[in-house]
Design an enzyme around this catalytic site. Structure first.
Site, PDB file in Angstrom:
ATOM      1  N   ASP A   1       0.844  -1.207   0.000  1.00  0.00           N
ATOM      2  CA  ASP A   1       0.000   0.000   0.000  1.00  0.00           C
ATOM      3  C   ASP A   1       0.877   1.254   0.000  1.00  0.00           C
ATOM      4  O   ASP A   1       0.358   2.377  -0.027  1.00  0.00           O
ATOM      5  CB  ASP A   1      -1.024  -0.017   1.133  1.00  0.00           C
ATOM      6  CG  ASP A   1      -0.393  -0.102   2.512  1.00  0.00           C
ATOM      7  OD1 ASP A   1       0.842  -0.169   2.606  1.00  0.00           O
ATOM      8  OD2 ASP A   1      -1.162  -0.108   3.505  1.00  0.00           O
ATOM      9  N   SER A   2       2.202   1.056  -0.031  1.00  0.00           N
ATOM     10  CA  SER A   2       3.117   2.180  -0.314  1.00  0.00           C
ATOM     11  C   SER A   2       2.754   2.827  -1.643  1.00  0.00           C
ATOM     12  O   SER A   2       3.141   3.965  -1.913  1.00  0.00           O
ATOM     13  CB  SER A   2       4.567   1.689  -0.370  1.00  0.00           C
ATOM     14  OG  SER A   2       4.698   0.592  -1.257  1.00  0.00           O
TER      15      SER A   2
ATOM     16  N   ASP B   1      -1.001  -6.250   0.043  1.00  0.00           N
ATOM     17  CA  ASP B   1      -1.350  -5.636   1.330  1.00  0.00           C
ATOM     18  C   ASP B   1      -2.855  -5.533   1.529  1.00  0.00           C
ATOM     19  O   ASP B   1      -3.580  -5.118   0.611  1.00  0.00           O
ATOM     20  CB  ASP B   1      -0.787  -4.202   1.385  1.00  0.00           C
ATOM     21  CG  ASP B   1       0.548  -4.132   2.091  1.00  0.00           C
ATOM     22  OD1 ASP B   1       0.878  -5.052   2.863  1.00  0.00           O
ATOM     23  OD2 ASP B   1       1.272  -3.144   1.850  1.00  0.00           O
TER      24      ASP B   1
ATOM     25  N   LYS C   1      -0.890  -9.524   3.204  1.00  0.00           N
ATOM     26  CA  LYS C   1      -0.039  -9.014   4.297  1.00  0.00           C
ATOM     27  C   LYS C   1      -0.855  -8.052   5.148  1.00  0.00           C
ATOM     28  O   LYS C   1      -1.644  -7.258   4.601  1.00  0.00           O
ATOM     29  CB  LYS C   1       1.197  -8.300   3.714  1.00  0.00           C
ATOM     30  CG  LYS C   1       2.061  -7.624   4.801  1.00  0.00           C
ATOM     31  CD  LYS C   1       3.447  -7.286   4.313  1.00  0.00           C
ATOM     32  CE  LYS C   1       3.589  -5.965   3.599  1.00  0.00           C
ATOM     33  NZ  LYS C   1       3.146  -4.791   4.383  1.00  0.00           N
TER      34      LYS C   1
ATOM     35  N   GLU D   1      -0.583  -5.490   8.873  1.00  0.00           N
ATOM     36  CA  GLU D   1       0.310  -4.862   9.852  1.00  0.00           C
ATOM     37  C   GLU D   1      -0.199  -5.121  11.270  1.00  0.00           C
ATOM     38  O   GLU D   1      -1.393  -5.022  11.526  1.00  0.00           O
ATOM     39  CB  GLU D   1       0.367  -3.349   9.610  1.00  0.00           C
ATOM     40  CG  GLU D   1       0.960  -2.989   8.267  1.00  0.00           C
ATOM     41  CD  GLU D   1       1.039  -1.478   8.038  1.00  0.00           C
ATOM     42  OE1 GLU D   1       0.796  -0.690   8.984  1.00  0.00           O
ATOM     43  OE2 GLU D   1       1.341  -1.086   6.903  1.00  0.00           O
TER      44      GLU D   1
ATOM     45  N   GLU E   1       9.996  -4.087   9.611  1.00  0.00           N
ATOM     46  CA  GLU E   1      10.367  -2.782   9.050  1.00  0.00           C
ATOM     47  C   GLU E   1      10.974  -1.879  10.125  1.00  0.00           C
ATOM     48  O   GLU E   1      10.376  -1.680  11.193  1.00  0.00           O
ATOM     49  CB  GLU E   1       9.116  -2.110   8.438  1.00  0.00           C
ATOM     50  CG  GLU E   1       9.415  -0.743   7.849  1.00  0.00           C
ATOM     51  CD  GLU E   1       8.321  -0.207   6.937  1.00  0.00           C
ATOM     52  OE1 GLU E   1       7.318  -0.891   6.703  1.00  0.00           O
ATOM     53  OE2 GLU E   1       8.499   0.935   6.462  1.00  0.00           O
TER      54      GLU E   1
END
Ligand code: KIV
Length: 265
Positions: free
Chosen positions: A45-46, A84, A113, A115, A182
């Site tokens: 999602d960057s 993501d 993925k 977080e 990260e």
């Protein structure tokens, strides 16, 4: 079935062979990255920041993630495709299952993925029990940037480091099959990599994880504004995009990236 599956990555971890991962958001870069030999592609999602020009990843929608994941999966023949789950798309198990289904059925992702640690366990269990492969993401959590007060290294204090280590073990126990770490100190990343049996992919986490991931536009030097200190512009010394991607994969595989200059203190 693509050449690279989660079993391939498990075998690589067991053999001590480094795993090279890049983000990708479209078909053309996907073809180039696969020709360079990347093992996995992350539709991060960057893309909210490097493709859409937002200040954070928070505005990215599930439909946008599905669109970019489909662009990548149409072009991909070899790599494991990880997508993501965007901000607020997996608040409870039912919503997470629906979001993961969209990324896998419409987008063609092989794995999703998400977080976070302890608060995500019910979601991780629900996904894995229903056959959705999960990649965890610990350390700096970009979707929590406002709670964290900025993009900064996590796990420098002993309590934080212990929490991240415990979260990594809990994610693996809950069924996660891959982990992104990260912006954590290299020693902590090395400890976590030894502690869990699943492959650990680092970004700004030192050289001793099982593999590395970078944001594609950062490693090509085209991300606007300030780039993270741990990222390296491979295009500057390679002369072409294809050569830069090859240089990144070779440097990761040979354990030459990250070097000291690209490790956070
Ligand atoms: O969104 C993304 O690109 C990521 C990487 C920074 C690991 O999560």
């Amino acid at each position: 079935m693509h050449d690279v599956t989660i079993r391939t990555l498990n075998d690589m971890k067991a053999r001590g062979e480094k795993i090279a991962v890049l983000t990708s958001y479209d078909a053309s870069f996907t073809r180039q990255a696969e020709q360079a030999g990347v093992d996995a592609l992350l539709i991060g999602d960057s893309l909210g920041m490097v493709v859409q020009g937002h200040e954070s990843t928070l505005p990215v929608t599930l439909d946008e993630m599905v669109y970019h994941t489909a662009n990548v999966s149409r072009a991909s023949e070899r790599a494991l495709i990880v997508a993501d789950l965007p901000f607020m798309s997996h608040n409870d198990p039912l919503q997470a299952l629906a979001s993961a289904a969209a990324l896998m059925k419409r987008g063609g992702a092989h794995m999703v993925k998400l977080e976070g640690g302890t608060p995500q366990m019910a979601v991780v269990r629900a996904l894995t029990e229903r056959g959705v492969p999960v990649c965890g993401h610990l350390g700096l959590l970009p979707q929590s940037v406002h709670r964290l007060g900025g993009y900064r290294v996590q796990g420098r204090e002993r309590d934080d480091a212990t929490r991240i280590l415990e979260d990594a073990c809990a994610l693996a126990d809950a069924g996660a099959q891959l982990l992104v770490l990260e912006c954590v100190p290299a020693l902590l990343a090395a400890e976590i990599t030894r502690a869990v049996s699943i492959p650990v992919i680092g970004i700004g986490a030192g050289a001793d994880t099982d593999g590395q991931v970078l944001v594609l536009y950062d490693m090509l030097g085209i991300t606007p504004g300030k780039r993270p200190k741990f990222s390296k512009d491979f295009l500057a010394e390679s002369g072409s995009i294809a050569a830069a991607l090859r240089a990144y994969v070779e440097a990761v595989k040979a354990g030459r990236f990250p070097d000291r200059a690209h490790c956070l203190a």
